[in-house]
Design a protein around this motif. Structure first.
Motif, PDB file in Angstrom:
ATOM      1  N   ALA A   1      -1.418 -12.306 -34.482  1.00  0.00           N
ATOM      2  CA  ALA A   1      -2.195 -11.062 -34.546  1.00  0.00           C
ATOM      3  C   ALA A   1      -1.439  -9.899 -33.918  1.00  0.00           C
ATOM      4  N   GLU A   2      -0.832 -10.125 -32.746  1.00  0.00           N
ATOM      5  CA  GLU A   2      -0.118  -9.046 -32.055  1.00  0.00           C
ATOM      6  C   GLU A   2       1.068  -8.542 -32.879  1.00  0.00           C
TER       7      GLU A   2
ATOM      8  N   ALA B   1     -12.441 -16.039 -34.588  1.00  0.00           N
ATOM      9  CA  ALA B   1     -12.495 -16.584 -33.237  1.00  0.00           C
ATOM     10  C   ALA B   1     -11.937 -18.002 -33.178  1.00  0.00           C
ATOM     11  N   ARG B   2     -11.938 -18.703 -34.314  1.00  0.00           N
ATOM     12  CA  ARG B   2     -11.401 -20.056 -34.382  1.00  0.00           C
ATOM     13  C   ARG B   2     -10.896 -20.301 -35.796  1.00  0.00           C
ATOM     14  N   ASN B   3     -10.150 -21.373 -35.950  1.00  0.00           N
ATOM     15  CA  ASN B   3      -9.589 -21.718 -37.253  1.00  0.00           C
ATOM     16  C   ASN B   3     -10.696 -22.227 -38.171  1.00  0.00           C
TER      17      ASN B   3
ATOM     18  N   ASN C   1      -1.033 -19.191 -37.306  1.00  0.00           N
ATOM     19  CA  ASN C   1       0.181 -19.507 -36.544  1.00  0.00           C
ATOM     20  C   ASN C   1       1.453 -19.134 -37.315  1.00  0.00           C
ATOM     21  N   GLU C   2       1.503 -17.885 -37.775  1.00  0.00           N
ATOM     22  CA  GLU C   2       2.661 -17.397 -38.531  1.00  0.00           C
ATOM     23  C   GLU C   2       3.474 -16.386 -37.732  1.00  0.00           C
ATOM     24  N   GLY C   3       3.441 -16.492 -36.402  1.00  0.00           N
ATOM     25  CA  GLY C   3       4.142 -15.534 -35.556  1.00  0.00           C
ATOM     26  C   GLY C   3       5.593 -15.288 -35.921  1.00  0.00           C
ATOM     27  N   PRO C   4       6.394 -16.320 -36.226  1.00  0.00           N
ATOM     28  CA  PRO C   4       7.815 -16.095 -36.523  1.00  0.00           C
ATOM     29  C   PRO C   4       8.080 -15.292 -37.794  1.00  0.00           C
TER      30      PRO C   4
ATOM     31  N   SER D   1      -5.357 -18.147 -34.909  1.00  0.00           N
ATOM     32  CA  SER D   1      -4.018 -18.583 -34.497  1.00  0.00           C
ATOM     33  C   SER D   1      -3.926 -18.762 -32.993  1.00  0.00           C
ATOM     34  N   LYS D   2      -3.093 -19.711 -32.578  1.00  0.00           N
ATOM     35  CA  LYS D   2      -2.849 -19.958 -31.156  1.00  0.00           C
ATOM     36  C   LYS D   2      -1.591 -19.239 -30.670  1.00  0.00           C
TER      37      LYS D   2
END
Length: 340
Positions: free
Chosen positions: A92-93, A106-108, A61-64, A87-88
């Motif tokens: 990744a994108e 596939a999961r944490n 969950n490090e999108g920012p 990550s939720k």
């Protein structure tokens, strides 16, 4: 770095497969890695030239922040791989759009498993130096050239980033907790104290990649890898780095984080140095029994009353101390026999 320490584990064979979505960049893999079993199915890009520096970033969950970390790391590393640990968000994108090779769990499964996946990938790529750093901007990628230099110069096998002292900006309570874990890690080996055993910004040589086998799933993997390195007499250097503490870190509180790592480190001490662990524990028990015995005798001589409760406690501590020392001697002997 934002991480859960999963209480449950999934057992089975490693499964690595393409996502199958043609809208996704071709350098993304979707990986379910419940256990650390080498798999030939890992999609590794072909190596057209010798790879000098590979940067691996475990992320949850490090999108920012992950995009800017990848872009800055790419300035100093030929290749960047991001291990997206279930990550939720869009970690990744964004990492893929920034140019990283992305492997998704596939999961944490925890930071330890993410690092083990990075280790598997690095063994396929054969870099001269593998850099591990966090994806939340706590570590500054501009320090990569300095921390990699001893590896490329052939003077070190493992280089640790060091965050120490008031100048590091680390909050006081974290400095205290970190130092406690440093001492606990040092107790598991005879090679002495490291300045910052818990820093996630570190570099490994090709030799270290071959001989170190990460096994822990959780946050204690930093200590476990250092113990492996010291047991194999790898050359460990330390380099001062910059670190930020004005950003959100682990979803675990510092207390839970520290106690979970400390608990695992204590287990490692009992496994690596059983005579030290059980011997010292037993000696402490015997000292407590002796001190209580003196108090018991003093009370008896002054009051002529024998405290049965204290006597039971003295006997209990004495028996536990003797048994602990015996266990330490036995396990140490078995360890020596197994090593031959």
């Amino acid at each position: 770095m934002t991480y859960h320490n999963p209480a449950d584990a999934i057992w089975g064979t490693t499964l690595l497969y393409h996502e199958g979505n043609f809208a996704s960049p071709p350098w993304r893999d979707f990986a379910a890695v419940p256990d650390y079993v080498p798999a030939s199915g890992l999609d590794v890009p072909p190596k057209s030239k010798p790879l000098s520096v590979l940067a691996a970033i475990p992320a949850f969950n490090e999108g920012p922040t992950i995009g800017s970390v990848v872009l800055r790391a790419k300035q100093y590393a030929e290749e960047v791989v991001v291990i997206d640990d279930g990550s939720k968000d869009d970690t990744a994108e964004i990492a893929a759009l920034a140019g990283a090779h992305v492997i998704q769990h596939a999961r944490n499964l925890g930071k330890g498993t993410a690092i083990r996946t990075a280790w598997l990938f690095a063994r396929e790529r054969h870099p001269e130096a593998l850099v591990l750093l966090d994806g939340d901007h706590q570590h500054d990628p501009k320090d990569i050239p300095r921390i990699v230099e001893p590896i490329l110069a052939g003077t070190a096998d493992v280089v640790l980033g060091v965050r120490w002292g008031k100048t590091s900006g680390m909050p006081f309570y974290r400095r205290i907790g970190k130092r406690a874990l440093d001492y606990a890690t040092a107790a598991a080996t005879k090679n002495g104290l490291l300045t910052d055993s818990q820093c996630g910004f570190r570099v490994f040589s090709s030799r270290a990649l071959r001989v170190i086998e990460p096994t822990d799933n959780g946050l204690s993997i930093e200590s476990q890898m250092l113990l492996e390195a010291q047991e194999r007499n790898l050359r460990i250097h330390e380099v001062n780095i910059d670190a930020r503490y004005d950003i959100e870190g682990s979803t675990l509180s510092p207390g839970r984080h520290g106690t979970s790592v400390l608990g695992r480190v204590v287990t490692l001490i009992s496994e690596k140095r059983p005579l030290f662990f059980f011997g010292v524990s037993g000696a402490v028990m015997l000292l407590i029994a002796a001190a209580l015995g003196v108090i018991l005798l003093q009370a008896y001589y002054s009051t002529r009353t024998f405290a049965i409760g204290y006597a039971f406690i003295v006997v209990l501590f004495g028996i536990v101390g003797i048994v602990s020392i015996f266990i330490g001697i036995t396990l140490n002997a078995l360890k020596r026999i197994a090593a031959k």
